[in-house]
Design an enzyme around this catalytic site. Structure first.
Site, PDB file in Angstrom:
ATOM      1  CE  LYS A   1      -3.602 -11.872   8.022  1.00 21.76           C
ATOM      2  NZ  LYS A   1      -2.546 -11.000   7.541  1.00 21.76           N
TER       3      LYS A   1
ATOM      4  CG  ASP B   1     -11.148 -14.343   5.923  1.00 25.10           C
ATOM      5  OD1 ASP B   1     -10.195 -14.951   6.437  1.00 25.10           O
ATOM      6  OD2 ASP B   1     -11.002 -13.368   5.159  1.00 25.10           O
TER       7      ASP B   1
ATOM      8  CE1 TYR C   1      -3.240  -2.983   0.701  1.00 26.73           C
ATOM      9  CE2 TYR C   1      -1.858  -3.427   2.602  1.00 26.73           C
ATOM     10  CZ  TYR C   1      -2.848  -3.810   1.729  1.00 26.73           C
ATOM     11  OH  TYR C   1      -3.435  -5.030   1.893  1.00 26.73           O
TER      12      TYR C   1
ATOM     13  CE1 TYR D   1      -7.528  -6.049   2.896  1.00 32.01           C
ATOM     14  CE2 TYR D   1      -6.906  -8.054   4.053  1.00 32.01           C
ATOM     15  CZ  TYR D   1      -6.700  -7.152   3.045  1.00 32.01           C
ATOM     16  OH  TYR D   1      -5.664  -7.341   2.158  1.00 32.01           O
TER      17      TYR D   1
HETATM   18  N1  PMP Z   1      -8.535 -12.384   5.157  1.00 29.70           N
HETATM   19  C1  PMP Z   1      -8.200 -11.769   6.309  1.00 29.70           C
HETATM   20  C2  PMP Z   1      -9.179 -11.779   7.432  1.00 29.70           C
HETATM   21  C3  PMP Z   1      -6.961 -11.155   6.429  1.00 29.70           C
HETATM   22  O1  PMP Z   1      -6.643 -10.525   7.581  1.00 29.70           O
HETATM   23  C4  PMP Z   1      -6.039 -11.202   5.356  1.00 29.70           C
HETATM   24  C5  PMP Z   1      -4.668 -10.573   5.433  1.00 29.70           C
HETATM   25  N2  PMP Z   1      -4.551  -9.410   6.145  1.00 29.70           N
HETATM   26  C6  PMP Z   1      -6.429 -11.847   4.173  1.00 29.70           C
HETATM   27  C7  PMP Z   1      -7.670 -12.439   4.117  1.00 29.70           C
HETATM   28  C8  PMP Z   1      -5.522 -11.922   2.982  1.00 29.70           C
HETATM   29  O2  PMP Z   1      -4.439 -12.726   3.228  1.00 29.70           O
HETATM   30  P1  PMP Z   1      -3.084 -12.570   2.369  1.00 29.70           P
HETATM   31  O3  PMP Z   1      -2.510 -11.233   2.752  1.00 29.70           O
HETATM   32  O4  PMP Z   1      -2.254 -13.728   2.812  1.00 29.70           O
HETATM   33  O5  PMP Z   1      -3.465 -12.643   0.935  1.00 29.70           O
END
Ligand code: PMP
Length: 409
Positions: free
Chosen positions: A262, A233, A16, A136
């Site tokens: 993660k 998610d 970003y 997000y």
């Molecule tokens: N979903 C959530 C809830 C996240 O926090 C993130 C990453 N911040 C993602 C999806 C995307 O994961 P990545 O950055 O490994 O593509």
């Protein structure tokens, strides 16, 4: 010879940011335990776990060994028509942990979300999603379309993003009126919805908001009632971060589809997974996805070792101690005039400010206190490694100093 800093500014995009980035990118030469060592010799306690991932701390001997062992056998083989032990064992472990037996390995969280969306579209034959504002889910197009439409920067890509259905952001406390509005919205769109997708209990990069688990239970009921799938998610919330193994456990809910990422590899390599029920897998048949580095042996081996470590470590107690330490350590920050809210859940501590913060100024302050944080917008927040121990106090002291340095509201 040009310095790393100069070459970085010349060539490299950071998250970003423009190239060159507005602020300095600090060169890290080593990471060990909960500490990052910068090339200039400074040592910083890491309050970010490299964005939720490094739950065991850095340079962990067991994780290092798992990688060394695996690389001697094979670093990678294609997953089409071939399989291997680290991936299969990891799938079995994840299925046991989640109660979701069918596992698709993806290479990042965003891709895991894309796969979840594909699963839902293929299963239902429908192609609209319902989500809540403030979410997000990643930076790829399918995931971006379910991020918060305002701070997810939909305006930059309008026309290229599918338009999904957004409910308001769920409140922190339980509000029957909100639940009723949610029900009405699901009912009104049920005929076109493939799935409801949410981050369980904690909305991460969309604003670090926490919401009442009862909403998750309500969403589960609504999904069942209207024959729509529920996608959780858990990429940020998974593996103990919120005080339960998964965010869904706060509500006693099992989703139809779950995304993990993660902390899955303890922060070592990029790996994610999309899991689903027997019913969803059977209904889909052939799932149209298959990345080149699917189920990479190094990543799945280190993930297996990381989950073994998680099982062995008293993470519940550790996260509980971090939670108590954050509550106590951030109490004073709540009194600062520029602070709007301080909230803590599990090993997540958030100072929300009235105005957007000067990120570089806040970073200077916390780095003077020997701490690494990455604030954004109106948030100064931490989600430290579970192994942080007494160093947590350094993090909360730095955050409090940063809060005091904010201007008045
Ligand atoms: N979903 C959530 C809830 C996240 O926090 C993130 C990453 N911040 C993602 C999806 C995307 O994961 P990545 O950055 O490994 O593509």
């Amino acid at each position: 010879m040009s310095s790393v800093t100069d070459l970085d500014r010349e060539h490299v995009w950071h998250p970003y940011a423009p190239v060159p980035a507005r602020g300095p990118a600090h060169v890290v030469s080593r990471a060990e335990g909960v500490r990052l060592t910068l090339a200039d010799g400074r040592e910083l306690v890491d309050g970010m776990s490299s964005w939720w991932a490094a739950i065991h701390g850095y340079n962990h001997p067991r994780l290092n060994q798992a990688l060394r062992d695996q690389v001697e056998d094979m670093a990678h083989v294609m997953f089409g028509g071939l399989t291997h032990e680290p991936a299969v064992r990891l799938a079995h472990t994840l299925a046991t942990m989640t109660g979701l037996p069918k596992v698709f390995f993806a290479d990042s969280g965003s891709v895991a979300v894309e796969v979840a969306i594909k699963m839902a579209f293929q299963f239902t034959g429908r192609s609209r999603l319902l989500t809540v504002r403030g979410g997000y889910h990643g930076d790829t197009f399918g995931a971006m379309a379910v991020c918060d439409p305002v701070n997810g920067m939909h305006h930059l890509f309008s026309g290229a993003l599918p338009e999904h259905v957004f409910a308001d952001r769920p409140p922190a406390g339980f509000d029957e009126d909100y639940a009723a509005r949610l029900e009405a919205l699901v009912a009104a769109h049920a005929h076109e919805l493939a799935a409801i997708i949410v981050e369980p209990v904690v909305q991460g990069a969309g604003g670090m908001h926490f919401y009442h688990p009862a909403y998750l239970r309500r969403l589960r009921e609504l999904a069942d009632e209207h024959n729509v799938l529920l996608i959780a998610d858990e990429i940020a919330t998974g593996f103990g971060r919120t005080g339960e193994l998964f965010g869904c456990d706060h509500a006693g809910v099992r989703p139809d589809i779950m995304c993990l990422g993660k902390a899955l590899t303890g922060g070592y390599l990029s790996l994610a997974a999309t899991l689903c029920t027997e019913r969803v897998a059977a209904g889909i048949g052939v799932l149209m996805h298959g990345p080149t580095f699917m189920a990479n042996p190094l990543a799945t081996a280190v993930a297996g070792a990381s989950l073994e470590l998680l099982r062995e470590r008293p993470w519940r107690e550790e996260v509980g101690r971090i939670e108590a330490g954050l509550v106590a350590g951030l109490a004073e920050a709540a009194e600062a005039p520029g602070v709007r809210d301080v909230r803590v859940l599990g090993a997540i501590g958030v100072i929300e400010t009235h105005d957007p913060v000067d990120v570089l100024k806040i970073q200077d302050i916390v780095m003077e206190h020997g701490v690494w944080l990455r604030p954004f917008n109106r948030l100064i927040y931490t989600m430290p490694p579970y192994s942080i121990g007494d160093d947590l106090q350094r993090v909360t002291t730095a955050m409090t100093a940063a809060a005091r340095a904010l201007g008045p509201a």
